[in-house]
Design a protein around this motif. Structure first.
Motif, short mmCIF file in Angstrom:
data_model
loop_
_atom_site.label_atom_id
_atom_site.label_comp_id
_atom_site.label_asym_id
_atom_site.label_seq_id
_atom_site.Cartn_x
_atom_site.Cartn_y
_atom_site.Cartn_z
N PHE A 112 6.86 6.48 -10.33
CA PHE A 112 7.79 6.42 -9.21
C PHE A 112 7.04 6.62 -7.89
CE2 PHE A 112 11.27 8.58 -6.67
CZ PHE A 112 11.95 7.41 -6.39
N ALA A 113 6.10 7.56 -7.86
CA ALA A 113 5.31 7.78 -6.66
C ALA A 113 4.45 6.57 -6.32
CB ALA A 113 4.43 9.03 -6.83
N VAL A 114 3.90 5.92 -7.36
CA VAL A 114 3.12 4.70 -7.14
C VAL A 114 3.99 3.64 -6.46
CG1 VAL A 114 1.99 2.75 -8.29
CG2 VAL A 114 1.49 5.08 -9.02
N ALA A 115 5.22 3.48 -6.95
CA ALA A 115 6.13 2.49 -6.37
C ALA A 115 6.44 2.80 -4.91
CB ALA A 115 7.42 2.43 -7.19
N LEU A 116 6.68 4.07 -4.61
CA LEU A 116 7.00 4.45 -3.23
C LEU A 116 5.80 4.27 -2.30
CD1 LEU A 116 9.12 7.69 -3.78
CD2 LEU A 116 9.95 5.39 -3.22
N LEU A 117 4.62 4.72 -2.75
CA LEU A 117 3.43 4.60 -1.91
C LEU A 117 3.05 3.14 -1.68
CD1 LEU A 117 1.23 7.43 -3.47
CD2 LEU A 117 2.19 7.40 -1.15
N ALA A 118 3.15 2.31 -2.73
CA ALA A 118 2.82 0.89 -2.57
C ALA A 118 3.81 0.19 -1.65
CB ALA A 118 2.79 0.21 -3.94
N THR A 119 5.09 0.54 -1.80
CA THR A 119 6.13 -0.08 -0.97
C THR A 119 5.91 0.25 0.49
OG1 THR A 119 7.73 -0.03 -2.78
CG2 THR A 119 8.60 -0.24 -0.55
N THR A 120 5.66 1.52 0.81
CA THR A 120 5.39 1.88 2.20
C THR A 120 4.09 1.25 2.70
OG1 THR A 120 4.35 3.94 1.46
CG2 THR A 120 6.68 4.05 2.06
N GLY A 121 3.14 1.05 1.77
CA GLY A 121 1.92 0.36 2.15
C GLY A 121 2.18 -1.07 2.59
N GLY A 122 3.11 -1.74 1.92
CA GLY A 122 3.48 -3.09 2.32
C GLY A 122 4.29 -3.14 3.59
N MET A 123 4.74 -1.98 4.05
CA MET A 123 5.49 -1.90 5.30
C MET A 123 4.59 -1.51 6.48
SD MET A 123 8.62 0.13 3.50
CE MET A 123 9.42 0.72 4.99
N GLY A 124 3.30 -1.37 6.20
CA GLY A 124 2.36 -1.07 7.28
C GLY A 124 1.69 0.27 7.21
N ALA A 125 2.16 1.16 6.34
CA ALA A 125 1.52 2.47 6.21
C ALA A 125 0.22 2.35 5.41
CB ALA A 125 2.47 3.45 5.51
N PRO A 126 -0.74 3.23 5.65
CA PRO A 126 -2.04 3.14 4.95
C PRO A 126 -2.00 3.78 3.57
CG PRO A 126 -2.12 4.93 6.52
CD PRO A 126 -0.74 4.30 6.67
N THR A 127 -0.98 3.48 2.80
CA THR A 127 -0.78 4.17 1.51
C THR A 127 -1.04 3.30 0.29
OG1 THR A 127 1.59 3.63 1.65
CG2 THR A 127 0.90 5.81 2.47
N LEU A 128 -1.35 2.02 0.50
CA LEU A 128 -1.54 1.14 -0.64
C LEU A 128 -2.73 1.57 -1.52
CD1 LEU A 128 -0.14 -1.31 -1.87
CD2 LEU A 128 -1.69 -2.79 -0.59
N PRO A 129 -3.89 1.92 -0.93
CA PRO A 129 -4.99 2.40 -1.79
C PRO A 129 -4.64 3.69 -2.53
CG PRO A 129 -5.80 1.79 0.38
CD PRO A 129 -4.32 1.80 0.47
N TRP A 130 -3.84 4.56 -1.91
CA TRP A 130 -3.43 5.80 -2.57
C TRP A 130 -2.55 5.48 -3.77
CZ3 TRP A 130 -5.80 10.18 -1.59
CH2 TRP A 130 -6.41 10.37 -0.35
N ALA A 131 -1.71 4.46 -3.64
CA ALA A 131 -0.86 4.05 -4.77
C ALA A 131 -1.73 3.55 -5.92
CB ALA A 131 0.11 2.96 -4.33
#
Length: 435
Positions: free
Chosen positions: A7-26
Protein backbone atom coordinates in the motif's frame (compact mmCIF):
# COMPACT_ATOMS: atom_id res chain seq x y z
CA UNK A 1 3.49 -5.82 7.08
CA UNK A 2 3.50 -7.05 3.48
CA UNK A 3 0.10 -5.54 2.71
CA UNK A 4 0.92 -2.21 4.31
CA UNK A 5 4.24 -2.18 2.48
CA UNK A 6 2.54 -2.69 -0.89
CA UNK A 7 0.00 0.00 0.00
CA UNK A 8 2.86 2.39 0.81
CA UNK A 9 4.50 1.55 -2.52
CA UNK A 10 1.26 2.46 -4.31
CA UNK A 11 0.96 5.77 -2.45
CA UNK A 12 4.61 6.76 -2.93
CA UNK A 13 4.59 5.85 -6.63
CA UNK A 14 1.31 7.69 -7.21
CA UNK A 15 2.59 10.89 -5.60
CA UNK A 16 5.78 10.44 -7.60
CA UNK A 17 3.73 10.56 -10.79
CA UNK A 18 2.18 13.77 -9.52
CA UNK A 19 5.55 15.50 -9.30
CA UNK A 20 6.82 14.55 -5.85
CA UNK A 21 10.33 13.01 -5.64
CA UNK A 22 8.97 9.77 -4.20
CA UNK A 23 9.08 7.39 -7.16
CA UNK A 24 12.57 6.00 -6.34
CA UNK A 25 11.50 5.56 -2.71
CA UNK A 26 8.52 3.50 -3.91
CA UNK A 27 10.82 1.30 -5.96
CA UNK A 28 13.26 0.88 -3.08
CA UNK A 29 10.44 -0.14 -0.75
CA UNK A 30 9.12 -2.63 -3.29
CA UNK A 31 12.54 -4.28 -3.48
CA UNK A 32 12.76 -4.36 0.32
CA UNK A 33 9.55 -6.42 0.36
CA UNK A 34 10.94 -9.16 -1.89
CA UNK A 35 12.41 -11.36 0.90
CA UNK A 36 8.91 -11.73 2.33
CA UNK A 37 7.12 -12.12 -1.01
CA UNK A 38 9.41 -14.30 -3.14
CA UNK A 39 9.21 -17.47 -0.96
CA UNK A 40 5.41 -17.46 -1.38
CA UNK A 41 5.51 -17.61 -5.18
CA UNK A 42 4.81 -20.90 -6.89
CA UNK A 43 7.62 -22.71 -8.70
CA UNK A 44 6.71 -21.36 -12.15
CA UNK A 45 6.60 -17.76 -10.91
CA UNK A 46 9.93 -18.18 -9.15
CA UNK A 47 11.52 -19.43 -12.35
CA UNK A 48 10.16 -16.53 -14.38
CA UNK A 49 11.14 -13.87 -11.86
CA UNK A 50 14.54 -15.46 -11.30
CA UNK A 51 15.25 -15.70 -15.03
CA UNK A 52 14.28 -12.07 -15.70
CA UNK A 53 16.25 -10.81 -12.73
CA UNK A 54 19.30 -12.95 -13.42
CA UNK A 55 19.51 -12.18 -17.13
CA UNK A 56 18.86 -8.49 -16.52
CA UNK A 57 21.61 -8.21 -13.90
CA UNK A 58 24.01 -10.22 -16.05
CA UNK A 59 23.41 -7.90 -19.01
CA UNK A 60 23.77 -4.79 -16.88
CA UNK A 61 26.95 -5.97 -15.12
CA UNK A 62 28.56 -7.12 -18.36
CA UNK A 63 27.68 -3.80 -20.00
CA UNK A 64 29.23 -1.89 -17.09
CA UNK A 65 32.33 -4.10 -17.22
CA UNK A 66 32.84 -3.29 -20.91
CA UNK A 67 32.46 0.45 -20.38
CA UNK A 68 28.82 0.98 -21.35
CA UNK A 69 26.51 3.22 -19.38
CA UNK A 70 23.94 1.48 -17.17
CA UNK A 71 20.95 3.34 -15.73
CA UNK A 72 21.10 1.63 -12.33
CA UNK A 73 18.69 4.12 -10.73
CA UNK A 74 16.09 3.23 -13.33
CA UNK A 75 15.72 -0.18 -11.70
CA UNK A 76 13.84 1.64 -8.93
CA UNK A 77 11.46 3.47 -11.26
CA UNK A 78 11.08 1.42 -14.47
CA UNK A 79 7.76 -0.30 -13.60
CA UNK A 80 6.97 1.24 -10.22
CA UNK A 81 3.93 3.24 -11.35
CA UNK A 82 2.64 0.15 -13.11
CA UNK A 83 2.93 -1.85 -9.88
CA UNK A 84 1.09 0.93 -8.07
CA UNK A 85 -1.74 0.68 -10.61
CA UNK A 86 -2.04 -3.06 -10.08
CA UNK A 87 -2.34 -2.51 -6.33
CA UNK A 88 -4.74 0.42 -6.66
CA UNK A 89 -7.28 -1.32 -8.89
CA UNK A 90 -7.70 -4.11 -6.33
CA UNK A 91 -9.62 -1.63 -4.15
CA UNK A 92 -12.35 -1.52 -6.79
CA UNK A 93 -13.32 -5.05 -5.77
CA UNK A 94 -14.68 -3.55 -2.54
CA UNK A 95 -17.45 -1.79 -4.46
CA UNK A 96 -17.85 -4.27 -7.30
CA UNK A 97 -21.49 -4.69 -8.39
CA UNK A 98 -23.36 -7.61 -6.92
CA UNK A 99 -24.33 -10.27 -9.46
CA UNK A 100 -27.98 -10.12 -10.54
CA UNK A 101 -30.37 -12.16 -8.48
CA UNK A 102 -31.47 -15.53 -9.75
CA UNK A 103 -34.86 -15.26 -11.41
CA UNK A 104 -37.08 -17.82 -13.01
CA UNK A 105 -37.11 -17.77 -16.80
CA UNK A 106 -40.23 -18.93 -18.55
CA UNK A 107 -38.32 -19.16 -21.79
CA UNK A 108 -34.51 -19.38 -21.89
CA UNK A 109 -32.68 -16.90 -24.08
CA UNK A 110 -30.98 -18.26 -27.21
CA UNK A 111 -27.35 -19.36 -26.75
CA UNK A 112 -25.86 -16.38 -28.54
CA UNK A 113 -27.72 -13.97 -26.26
CA UNK A 114 -26.63 -15.81 -23.12
CA UNK A 115 -23.04 -15.70 -24.32
CA UNK A 116 -23.34 -12.02 -25.22
CA UNK A 117 -24.77 -11.13 -21.78
CA UNK A 118 -21.96 -12.88 -19.94
CA UNK A 119 -19.18 -11.64 -22.21
CA UNK A 120 -20.49 -8.06 -22.07
CA UNK A 121 -20.53 -8.13 -18.28
CA UNK A 122 -17.04 -9.58 -18.00
CA UNK A 123 -15.67 -7.30 -20.71
CA UNK A 124 -17.12 -4.00 -19.47
CA UNK A 125 -16.82 -4.53 -15.73
CA UNK A 126 -13.70 -6.67 -15.93
CA UNK A 127 -12.10 -3.84 -17.90
CA UNK A 128 -12.18 -1.90 -14.62
CA UNK A 129 -11.92 -4.44 -11.80
CA UNK A 130 -9.83 -6.92 -13.81
CA UNK A 131 -9.63 -10.67 -13.11
CA UNK A 132 -11.86 -10.48 -10.03
CA UNK A 133 -14.86 -10.00 -12.34
CA UNK A 134 -14.18 -13.40 -13.91
CA UNK A 135 -14.37 -14.99 -10.47
CA UNK A 136 -17.57 -13.12 -9.57
CA UNK A 137 -19.23 -14.06 -12.85
CA UNK A 138 -18.24 -17.72 -12.88
CA UNK A 139 -19.31 -18.26 -9.29
CA UNK A 140 -22.71 -16.76 -10.07
CA UNK A 141 -23.06 -18.84 -13.24
CA UNK A 142 -22.26 -22.03 -11.34
CA UNK A 143 -24.77 -21.04 -8.67
CA UNK A 144 -27.46 -20.43 -11.28
CA UNK A 145 -26.99 -23.69 -13.14
CA UNK A 146 -26.09 -25.90 -10.14
CA UNK A 147 -23.51 -27.48 -12.46
CA UNK A 148 -19.86 -27.04 -13.50
CA UNK A 149 -19.15 -24.18 -15.88
CA UNK A 150 -19.63 -25.37 -19.50
CA UNK A 151 -16.51 -25.12 -21.64
CA UNK A 152 -18.16 -22.88 -24.29
CA UNK A 153 -19.01 -20.33 -21.60
CA UNK A 154 -15.53 -20.53 -20.08
CA UNK A 155 -13.96 -19.95 -23.49
CA UNK A 156 -16.22 -16.97 -24.16
CA UNK A 157 -15.45 -15.55 -20.72
CA UNK A 158 -11.69 -15.77 -21.18
CA UNK A 159 -11.77 -14.23 -24.64
CA UNK A 160 -14.13 -11.45 -23.61
CA UNK A 161 -12.03 -10.58 -20.60
CA UNK A 162 -8.74 -10.52 -22.53
CA UNK A 163 -10.25 -8.41 -25.33
CA UNK A 164 -10.58 -5.54 -22.85
CA UNK A 165 -6.79 -5.28 -22.94
CA UNK A 166 -7.16 -3.58 -26.33
CA UNK A 167 -8.66 -0.42 -24.84
CA UNK A 168 -9.06 -0.45 -21.05
CA UNK A 169 -6.84 2.04 -19.17
CA UNK A 170 -7.25 -0.10 -16.05
CA UNK A 171 -5.59 -3.20 -17.50
CA UNK A 172 -1.94 -3.95 -16.81
CA UNK A 173 -1.67 -4.32 -20.60
CA UNK A 174 -2.42 -0.64 -21.14
CA UNK A 175 -0.01 0.39 -18.41
CA UNK A 176 2.69 -1.71 -20.06
CA UNK A 177 1.85 -0.30 -23.51
CA UNK A 178 2.05 3.28 -22.29
CA UNK A 179 5.26 2.57 -20.39
CA UNK A 180 7.06 0.87 -23.28
CA UNK A 181 5.57 2.97 -26.11
CA UNK A 182 6.18 6.47 -24.74
CA UNK A 183 4.13 9.10 -26.50
CA UNK A 184 1.09 6.89 -27.12
CA UNK A 185 -2.09 8.43 -25.72
CA UNK A 186 -5.07 6.55 -24.35
CA UNK A 187 -7.46 8.30 -26.73
CA UNK A 188 -5.38 7.45 -29.81
CA UNK A 189 -5.06 3.82 -28.77
CA UNK A 190 -8.72 3.41 -27.82
CA UNK A 191 -10.01 4.68 -31.17
CA UNK A 192 -8.50 1.55 -32.72
CA UNK A 193 -8.62 -0.83 -29.77
CA UNK A 194 -12.28 -0.40 -28.80
CA UNK A 195 -13.67 -1.27 -32.27
CA UNK A 196 -11.25 -4.19 -32.44
CA UNK A 197 -12.61 -5.52 -29.14
CA UNK A 198 -16.21 -5.26 -30.38
CA UNK A 199 -15.46 -7.17 -33.59
CA UNK A 200 -13.47 -9.81 -31.70
CA UNK A 201 -16.30 -10.40 -29.25
CA UNK A 202 -18.83 -10.71 -32.09
CA UNK A 203 -16.61 -13.20 -33.93
CA UNK A 204 -15.95 -15.14 -30.72
CA UNK A 205 -19.65 -15.61 -29.99
CA UNK A 206 -20.44 -16.58 -33.59
CA UNK A 207 -17.53 -19.05 -33.67
CA UNK A 208 -18.55 -20.69 -30.38
CA UNK A 209 -22.20 -21.03 -31.41
CA UNK A 210 -21.14 -22.61 -34.69
CA UNK A 211 -18.47 -24.83 -33.16
CA UNK A 212 -20.33 -26.52 -30.30
CA UNK A 213 -23.29 -28.89 -30.64
CA UNK A 214 -26.78 -27.76 -29.67
CA UNK A 215 -26.87 -29.90 -26.53
CA UNK A 216 -23.71 -28.24 -25.19
CA UNK A 217 -25.10 -24.79 -25.88
CA UNK A 218 -28.44 -25.64 -24.32
CA UNK A 219 -26.78 -25.96 -20.89
CA UNK A 220 -25.38 -22.43 -20.93
CA UNK A 221 -26.57 -20.48 -17.86
CA UNK A 222 -28.02 -16.98 -18.05
CA UNK A 223 -26.48 -13.78 -16.67
CA UNK A 224 -28.55 -10.65 -17.33
CA UNK A 225 -26.52 -7.44 -17.53
CA UNK A 226 -28.15 -4.66 -15.48
CA UNK A 227 -27.56 -0.89 -15.62
CA UNK A 228 -26.46 -0.97 -11.97
CA UNK A 229 -23.51 -3.15 -12.91
CA UNK A 230 -22.27 -0.52 -15.36
CA UNK A 231 -22.08 2.25 -12.76
CA UNK A 232 -18.56 1.38 -11.63
CA UNK A 233 -16.83 1.34 -15.03
CA UNK A 234 -18.61 4.53 -16.13
CA UNK A 235 -17.81 6.27 -12.83
CA UNK A 236 -14.16 5.29 -13.10
CA UNK A 237 -13.91 6.38 -16.72
CA UNK A 238 -15.45 9.75 -15.84
CA UNK A 239 -13.09 10.28 -12.92
CA UNK A 240 -10.05 9.47 -15.04
CA UNK A 241 -11.07 11.78 -17.89
CA UNK A 242 -11.92 14.65 -15.54
CA UNK A 243 -8.76 14.11 -13.50
CA UNK A 244 -6.55 14.10 -16.58
CA UNK A 245 -8.18 17.29 -17.90
CA UNK A 246 -7.82 18.94 -14.50
CA UNK A 247 -4.15 18.02 -14.02
CA UNK A 248 -2.61 17.11 -17.39
CA UNK A 249 0.84 17.44 -15.80
CA UNK A 250 0.19 14.34 -13.67
CA UNK A 251 1.09 10.94 -15.04
CA UNK A 252 -1.98 9.15 -16.39
CA UNK A 253 -1.25 6.17 -14.16
CA UNK A 254 -1.30 8.43 -11.10
CA UNK A 255 -4.74 9.71 -12.13
CA UNK A 256 -5.97 6.12 -12.51
CA UNK A 257 -4.51 5.17 -9.14
CA UNK A 258 -6.18 8.07 -7.35
CA UNK A 259 -9.53 7.24 -8.93
CA UNK A 260 -9.20 3.53 -8.21
CA UNK A 261 -8.40 4.08 -4.54
CA UNK A 262 -10.51 7.19 -3.96
CA UNK A 263 -13.82 5.94 -5.34
CA UNK A 264 -14.04 2.88 -3.04
CA UNK A 265 -12.98 4.99 -0.05
CA UNK A 266 -15.83 7.44 -0.64
CA UNK A 267 -18.46 4.82 -1.54
CA UNK A 268 -17.66 2.71 1.52
CA UNK A 269 -17.73 5.77 3.77
CA UNK A 270 -21.24 6.57 2.52
CA UNK A 271 -22.49 2.98 2.72
CA UNK A 272 -21.01 1.90 6.04
CA UNK A 273 -20.18 3.21 9.49
CA UNK A 274 -16.71 4.50 10.29
CA UNK A 275 -15.87 1.26 12.11
CA UNK A 276 -17.02 -0.90 9.17
CA UNK A 277 -15.15 1.35 6.75
CA UNK A 278 -11.93 0.94 8.69
CA UNK A 279 -12.39 -2.81 9.06
CA UNK A 280 -13.05 -3.33 5.34
CA UNK A 281 -10.05 -1.32 4.24
CA UNK A 282 -7.80 -2.89 6.88
CA UNK A 283 -8.81 -6.39 5.80
CA UNK A 284 -8.23 -5.56 2.13
CA UNK A 285 -4.77 -4.12 2.75
CA UNK A 286 -3.68 -6.91 5.09
CA UNK A 287 -5.28 -9.88 3.29
CA UNK A 288 -5.75 -8.94 -0.38
CA UNK A 289 -2.74 -6.84 -1.32
CA UNK A 290 -0.16 -9.53 -0.44
CA UNK A 291 -1.87 -11.80 -2.99
CA UNK A 292 -0.50 -9.61 -5.81
CA UNK A 293 3.04 -10.71 -4.92
CA UNK A 294 3.40 -12.44 -8.30
CA UNK A 295 2.58 -9.32 -10.29
CA UNK A 296 4.77 -7.10 -8.09
CA UNK A 297 7.85 -9.28 -8.38
CA UNK A 298 7.30 -10.01 -12.07
CA UNK A 299 7.23 -6.33 -12.97
CA UNK A 300 10.16 -5.51 -10.69
CA UNK A 301 12.22 -8.21 -12.38
CA UNK A 302 11.00 -7.08 -15.83
CA UNK A 303 12.26 -3.59 -14.99
CA UNK A 304 15.73 -4.97 -14.26
CA UNK A 305 15.59 -6.96 -17.49
CA UNK A 306 14.63 -3.81 -19.43
CA UNK A 307 17.54 -1.85 -17.93
CA UNK A 308 19.91 -4.68 -18.84
CA UNK A 309 18.66 -4.74 -22.43
CA UNK A 310 18.84 -0.94 -22.73
CA UNK A 311 22.44 -0.91 -21.54
CA UNK A 312 23.41 -2.87 -24.66
CA UNK A 313 21.35 -0.82 -27.12
CA UNK A 314 24.35 1.20 -28.36
CA UNK A 315 25.93 -2.13 -29.37
CA UNK A 316 22.96 -4.12 -30.66
CA UNK A 317 21.07 -1.25 -32.28
CA UNK A 318 22.87 -1.66 -35.63
CA UNK A 319 21.99 -5.35 -35.68
CA UNK A 320 18.41 -4.56 -36.63
CA UNK A 321 17.45 -6.35 -39.86
CA UNK A 322 15.20 -3.45 -40.91
CA UNK A 323 15.80 0.25 -41.42
CA UNK A 324 12.34 1.45 -40.46
CA UNK A 325 9.43 0.28 -38.36
CA UNK A 326 6.30 -0.01 -40.54
CA UNK A 327 3.14 -2.10 -40.49
CA UNK A 328 4.83 -5.06 -42.20
CA UNK A 329 7.55 -5.20 -39.54
CA UNK A 330 4.88 -4.78 -36.86
CA UNK A 331 2.86 -7.65 -38.35
CA UNK A 332 5.84 -10.02 -38.42
CA UNK A 333 6.87 -9.04 -34.92
CA UNK A 334 3.34 -9.49 -33.57
CA UNK A 335 3.18 -12.98 -35.09
CA UNK A 336 6.40 -13.92 -33.33
CA UNK A 337 5.23 -12.46 -30.02
CA UNK A 338 1.95 -14.42 -30.17
CA UNK A 339 3.83 -17.61 -31.03
CA UNK A 340 6.13 -17.12 -28.03
CA UNK A 341 3.12 -16.44 -25.80
CA UNK A 342 1.58 -19.73 -26.87
CA UNK A 343 4.50 -21.63 -25.33
CA UNK A 344 4.24 -19.76 -22.05
CA UNK A 345 6.52 -16.74 -22.57
CA UNK A 346 4.85 -13.85 -20.73
CA UNK A 347 3.87 -10.82 -22.80
CA UNK A 348 5.84 -8.55 -20.47
CA UNK A 349 9.05 -10.30 -21.50
CA UNK A 350 8.53 -9.99 -25.25
CA UNK A 351 7.23 -6.42 -24.94
CA UNK A 352 10.31 -5.42 -22.95
CA UNK A 353 12.64 -6.92 -25.55
CA UNK A 354 10.81 -5.54 -28.59
CA UNK A 355 10.48 -2.02 -27.18
CA UNK A 356 14.21 -1.84 -26.53
CA UNK A 357 15.02 -3.42 -29.89
CA UNK A 358 13.01 -0.99 -32.01
CA UNK A 359 13.67 2.15 -29.93
CA UNK A 360 16.46 3.42 -32.25
CA UNK A 361 13.98 3.44 -35.17
CA UNK A 362 11.66 5.94 -33.43
CA UNK A 363 8.49 3.93 -34.21
CA UNK A 364 5.01 5.42 -34.19
CA UNK A 365 4.08 5.00 -30.50
CA UNK A 366 0.44 4.19 -31.29
CA UNK A 367 1.46 1.43 -33.73
CA UNK A 368 3.87 0.08 -31.13
CA UNK A 369 1.18 0.19 -28.42
CA UNK A 370 -1.36 -1.59 -30.64
CA UNK A 371 1.17 -4.31 -31.31
CA UNK A 372 1.79 -4.71 -27.58
CA UNK A 373 -1.92 -4.78 -26.75
CA UNK A 374 -2.55 -7.29 -29.52
CA UNK A 375 0.15 -9.48 -28.01
CA UNK A 376 -1.60 -9.27 -24.63
CA UNK A 377 -5.16 -9.85 -25.85
CA UNK A 378 -4.37 -12.60 -28.37
CA UNK A 379 -1.15 -14.07 -27.02
CA UNK A 380 -2.66 -14.71 -23.60
CA UNK A 381 -5.70 -16.28 -25.28
CA UNK A 382 -3.45 -19.07 -26.60
CA UNK A 383 -1.19 -19.14 -23.54
CA UNK A 384 -2.10 -21.98 -21.13
CA UNK A 385 -0.16 -20.17 -18.39
CA UNK A 386 -2.13 -16.92 -18.62
CA UNK A 387 -3.80 -15.77 -15.44
CA UNK A 388 -7.36 -16.23 -16.64
CA UNK A 389 -6.74 -19.79 -17.87
CA UNK A 390 -4.90 -20.78 -14.70
CA UNK A 391 -7.75 -19.30 -12.65
CA UNK A 392 -10.37 -21.30 -14.55
CA UNK A 393 -8.32 -24.45 -14.09
CA UNK A 394 -7.37 -24.00 -10.42
CA UNK A 395 -10.69 -22.74 -9.17
CA UNK A 396 -13.26 -24.27 -11.50
CA UNK A 397 -11.67 -27.51 -12.71
CA UNK A 398 -11.25 -26.68 -16.40
CA UNK A 399 -8.17 -27.52 -18.45
CA UNK A 400 -6.00 -24.46 -19.11
CA UNK A 401 -4.20 -26.26 -21.93
CA UNK A 402 -7.46 -27.27 -23.62
CA UNK A 403 -8.90 -23.76 -23.32
CA UNK A 404 -5.76 -22.21 -24.80
CA UNK A 405 -5.47 -24.69 -27.67
CA UNK A 406 -9.07 -24.08 -28.64
CA UNK A 407 -8.41 -20.37 -29.16
CA UNK A 408 -6.04 -20.57 -32.12
CA UNK A 409 -8.65 -19.83 -34.78
CA UNK A 410 -9.86 -16.89 -32.71
CA UNK A 411 -6.28 -15.65 -32.31
CA UNK A 412 -5.58 -15.89 -36.04
CA UNK A 413 -8.66 -13.84 -36.91
CA UNK A 414 -7.75 -11.38 -34.16
CA UNK A 415 -4.22 -11.15 -35.51
CA UNK A 416 -5.51 -10.22 -38.96
CA UNK A 417 -7.75 -7.54 -37.42
CA UNK A 418 -4.95 -6.03 -35.32
CA UNK A 419 -2.61 -5.95 -38.33
CA UNK A 420 -5.35 -4.23 -40.35
CA UNK A 421 -5.78 -1.64 -37.60
CA UNK A 422 -2.01 -1.05 -37.51
CA UNK A 423 -1.95 -0.57 -41.30
CA UNK A 424 -4.84 1.91 -41.09
CA UNK A 425 -3.08 3.81 -38.31
CA UNK A 426 0.11 4.04 -40.34
CA UNK A 427 -1.68 5.28 -43.46
CA UNK A 428 -3.59 7.88 -41.45
CA UNK A 429 -0.42 9.07 -39.76
CA UNK A 430 1.34 9.37 -43.14
CA UNK A 431 -1.57 11.27 -44.66
CA UNK A 432 -1.59 13.65 -41.69
CA UNK A 433 2.16 14.20 -41.96
CA UNK A 434 1.90 14.99 -45.69
CA UNK A 435 -0.94 17.44 -45.22
Amino acid sequence: MRGWGIFAVALLATTGGMGAPTLPWAGALAWLLTPWLFPQLDARQKRTVGALLGIGLLLALSAAATGHSVAWAKMLTQNTLLIAMLASVTFLQLVAPAPPAVRAETRPAPPWRRLLQVVSAVHLIGAVINLSMVVITVEQLVKRSHAPLPEPMARALARGFLAAALWSPFFAAMAVAITYAPGASLAAIAQYGAPLAVVLIAFSIAEIVRRYPAEALASLPDYPLTPRQLFLPFAMATLVVVGHEWRPDWAMLSVINLAAMGLPFVVLLVRASAAEWQHTLYHHIVERLPLMRGELLLFLAAGVFAVGIESWLPVIGHWLPVARFDWVVAALTLAGMIALASIGVHAVITITIVSSWFAPLAPDPVVLALMFLGTWALGLAVNPLSGVHLLLEARFGLSAVQLARGNWRYAMIGYALVVAAIAVRQSQALALAIS
